[in-house]
Design a protein around this motif. Structure first.
Motif, PDB file in Angstrom:
ATOM      1  N   TYR A 252       0.840  -1.204   0.000  1.00 42.98           N
ATOM      2  CA  TYR A 252       0.000   0.000   0.000  1.00 42.98           C
ATOM      3  C   TYR A 252       0.870   1.248   0.000  1.00 42.98           C
ATOM      4  CZ  TYR A 252      -2.270   3.922   2.364  1.00 42.98           C
ATOM      5  OH  TYR A 252      -2.673   5.183   2.719  1.00 42.98           O
ATOM      6  N   GLN A 253       1.856   1.266   0.921  1.00 42.24           N
ATOM      7  CA  GLN A 253       2.679   2.463   1.032  1.00 42.24           C
ATOM      8  C   GLN A 253       3.514   2.687  -0.223  1.00 42.24           C
ATOM      9  OE1 GLN A 253       6.244   3.015   1.923  1.00 42.24           O
ATOM     10  NE2 GLN A 253       6.191   4.514   3.604  1.00 42.24           N
TER      11      GLN A 253
ATOM     12  N   SER B 182      -5.706   1.854   1.467  1.00 43.38           N
ATOM     13  CA  SER B 182      -5.443   0.624   2.212  1.00 43.38           C
ATOM     14  C   SER B 182      -6.795  -0.007   2.558  1.00 43.38           C
ATOM     15  CB  SER B 182      -4.651   0.918   3.483  1.00 43.38           C
ATOM     16  OG  SER B 182      -5.515   1.230   4.544  1.00 43.38           O
TER      17      SER B 182
ATOM     18  N   THR C  34       0.203   8.705   3.466  1.00 47.11           N
ATOM     19  CA  THR C  34      -0.884   7.824   3.906  1.00 47.11           C
ATOM     20  C   THR C  34      -2.087   8.669   4.339  1.00 47.11           C
ATOM     21  OG1 THR C  34       0.071   7.705   6.113  1.00 47.11           O
ATOM     22  CG2 THR C  34       0.738   6.021   4.569  1.00 47.11           C
TER      23      THR C  34
END
Lengths: 283, 188
Positions: free
Chosen positions: A82-83, A118, A159
């Motif tokens: 995700y990151q 996410s 994020t």
């Protein structure tokens, strides 16, 4: 609601049960997941530690494939993948020169239309009544230490969906499932990540500390959202006990497994039989 | 003991290269030490994170690149998140690892550098990372053939490791990405 799905390499192997439980829980909640066809590895830490351009290009191929698929934003269960995808998306969006260079490298352009989210963020953003309606087997006050790790919440400029020092989204989901999230200080401490392979003593010390703080907080289990964290905390727990003379027996499960259990899904469908330290709520 | 006179020759060039690769302004750091205070890996490092920045500020290439700390950094970005001057130290550490590798200064982080190489080799060949293959290769090439054999057994019986790598259809396309990046970077 439909999303493009990026599983990532670990979810097809060491994190198999994260993939199983993510699909099962999304299925129950009416979230459609269309896997990116022929996705490649995001490059993980080895890529960004070796070449910035390689790291962006590897993720960019996935972003471009997802965008071409046109099935909506990309949802990623693995915190690390995700990151990496979110970092690449941000950098490509902010730097037209980089976007052009990367498009030459990959032979595919990514215009930034498909977003990256996410799975924790997506499930945490659902209507609570919708979530509560699925809970048929509440967890009866089971005490859970929600462990977010590093990459779900940092760097916040990338994020951004939760507090980088004291995130709550997983705690809220766990509470909806009938468990009691314990307050504790190690929610976002590092587990040592790939040092488990390269420098295990370093990882074991970090894992020991996380388990110890969770235990002192009164936790019956740890809940996480990253296959690397899960493997270090669960599969290496026996190594920690051997090296430090401790007697930890804390189950470490994915938040999707905990949620799925409360939804009444079977252990098999959630891959709960694949954990090293067994999860037996109420026993 | 630091040899500051050596920094005079190459220092400015070194600082410029680190700034370019990391996108960070080194003069922003005023050495408060907050990065070190929160670093979960500091206990294992030979230099503290704020000292690594200081060495770069002083232009001391060898000291800043040839140490354990840059290889023990797990890029957790706790430092980057907390820095009062918004220095992204995790990005800086990435730049230092990249430069250390390009200059052959991986001796003090040999195990991590080897892991990175084996991991990327797996991705270049298959398009995806084959975890079992990466672990086995790392064991063999670091002289610890039986490391984590209990773990691998446990994962295999639980269906959590694949014997064979998953080769994607676009594996050749991924290999081309590696080759293109190398060509562009070597031509710099």
């Amino acid at each position: 609601m439909n999303y493009t799905y990026y599983a990532g390499c670990s979810l097809h192997a060491t994190g198999r049960e994260f993939d199983l439980s993510a699909r099962a829980v999304c299925g129950r909640l009416g979230i459609g997941l269309a896997e990116i066809p022929d996705w490649n590895c995001c490059g993980a830490s080895p890529a960004h530690s070796t070449s910035h351009l390689l790291a962006v290009a590897l993720s960019a191929r996935n972003l471009a494939l997802a965008e071409a698929q046109g099935a909506g934003d990309i949802v990623v269960p693995c915190a690390a993948c995700y990151q990496r995808l979110a970092v690449a998306r941000k950098e490509l969006g902010e730097d037209p020169g980089l976007r052009e260079q990367v498009a030459r490298i990959t032979g595919r352009d990514y215009a930034g239309r498909a977003g990256v989210r996410s799975l924790l963020e997506v499930l945490g953003g659902l209507d609570t009544e919708h979530l509560k309606a699925q809970v048929t087997r509440p967890l009866g006050g089971l005490k859970a230490a929600c462990y977010y790790g590093c990459l779900l919440v940092r760097p916040p400029a990338v994020t951004g969906f939760d507090d980088p020092e004291d995130p709550r989204s997983m705690d809220d989901l766990v509470r909806l499932a009938g468990a009691e999230p314990v307050p504790w200080g190690y929610k976002t401490e590092c587990c040592g990540a790939a040092h488990g392979v390269a420098n295990e003593p370093v990882t074991l010390k970090l894992v020991r500390d996380i388990l110890e703080v969770a235990r002192r907080a009164g936790a019956d289990c740890l809940v996480c959202a990253c296959p690397l964290c899960q493997n270090n905390l669960d599969a290496r727990q026996e190594h920690v006990n051997r090296v430090f003379g401790t007697d930890f027996g804390l189950p470490v499960l994915y938040f999707t497994q905990l949620l799925g259990w409360a939804f009444g899904l079977s252990d098999r469908d959630l891959g709960l039989d694949k954990l090293f330290v067994k999860f037996r709520p109420g026993v | 003991m630091l040899n500051l006179s050596r920094a005079a020759a190459d220092g400015a060039h070194f600082v410029e290269e680190v700034e370019k690769r990391s996108g960070q302004r080194l003069t922003h750091c005023y050495q408060c030490g907050k990065c070190t205070a929160g670093c979960p890996l500091a206990f294992s490092m030979d230099l503290m994170p704020h000292q690594v920045i200081r060495l770069v500020q002083l232009g001391l290439r060898e000291e800043a690149l040839d140490n354990k700390a840059v290889w023990l950094c797990s890029t957790c970005a706790t430092c980057s998140t907390r820095c009062p001057k918004n220095v992204d130290l995790a990005a800086l550490m990435d730049a230092l690892r990249i430069m250390a590798r390009r200059e052959g200064r991986t001796r003090k982080g040999a195990s991590t550098a080897l892991f990175n190489r084996i991991f990327l080799d797996s991705v270049r060949r298959h398009g995806r990372a084959h975890e079992l293959g990466i672990g086995l290769q790392h064991n063999l090439r670091s002289g610890k053939p039986f490391k984590d054999s209990d773990l691998a057994r446990g994962l295999l019986v639980r269906g959590r490791l694949k014997f064979r790598p998953s080769r994607i259809k676009g594996a050749a396309e991924v290999a081309r990405i590696f080759a293109e990046v190398k060509r562009m970077e070597d031509g710099q």
